[in-house]
Design an enzyme around this catalytic site. Sequence first.
Site: not given
Ligand code: IDP
Ligand code: MG
Length: 143
Positions: A3, A43, A106, A109, A120
């Site tokens: 990212k 997304y 974070n 992805h 994807e």
């Molecule tokens: P993942 O990337 O570990 O698969 P997902 O639950 O699919 O996580 O969520 C996609 C992305 O959305 C996350 O990587 C993060 O950047 C963002 N995200 C998910 N949950 C939250 C939240 O509660 N607050 C802020 N951002 C979130």
């Molecule tokens: Mg995810």
Amino acid sequence: MIKPDGVGRRLIGEIIRRYEQKGLKLIGLKMQWLSPELVERHYQSHRGQPYYEPLVTFVTSGPVVLMVWEGYNAVSVVRQINGATNALEADVGSIRGDHAVTVRYNLVHGSDSPEAARREIGLFFSENELVSYTMPDESWLKL
Ligand code: IDP
Ligand code: MG
């Protein structure tokens, strides 16, 4: 995907090293500044979540690195290397556990199933951008 925070924090090499070192094979790689339309499609299952709009803003805020990694249990391997979504809960030793502190920023992805990976890869790559080749160590990296 690395990212925009991973690119901006100069972690491209560090992140690629981890997947490569574990034994995955890189078959697609490019850098791109993604459009909001493409990120929204990527997304789409998160639409309506409170974090959705800021997520799209974040992922379109700068260039990303798109990668296709192939290997034995590749989806699980990548997600384990990435660590938990919330970097505060991610194991130390994972990318997120070692380099991130928030749930939004974070760094990476990873597809969450083979079906999601197929979808994807189709969103981000055309057939002729994926390379088919054999690695000399393959027999030790699968059962
Ligand atoms: P993942 O990337 O570990 O698969 P997902 O639950 O699919 O996580 O969520 C996609 C992305 O959305 C996350 O990587 C993060 O950047 C963002 N995200 C998910 N949950 C939250 C939240 O509660 N607050 C802020 N951002 C979130
Ligand atoms: Mg995810």
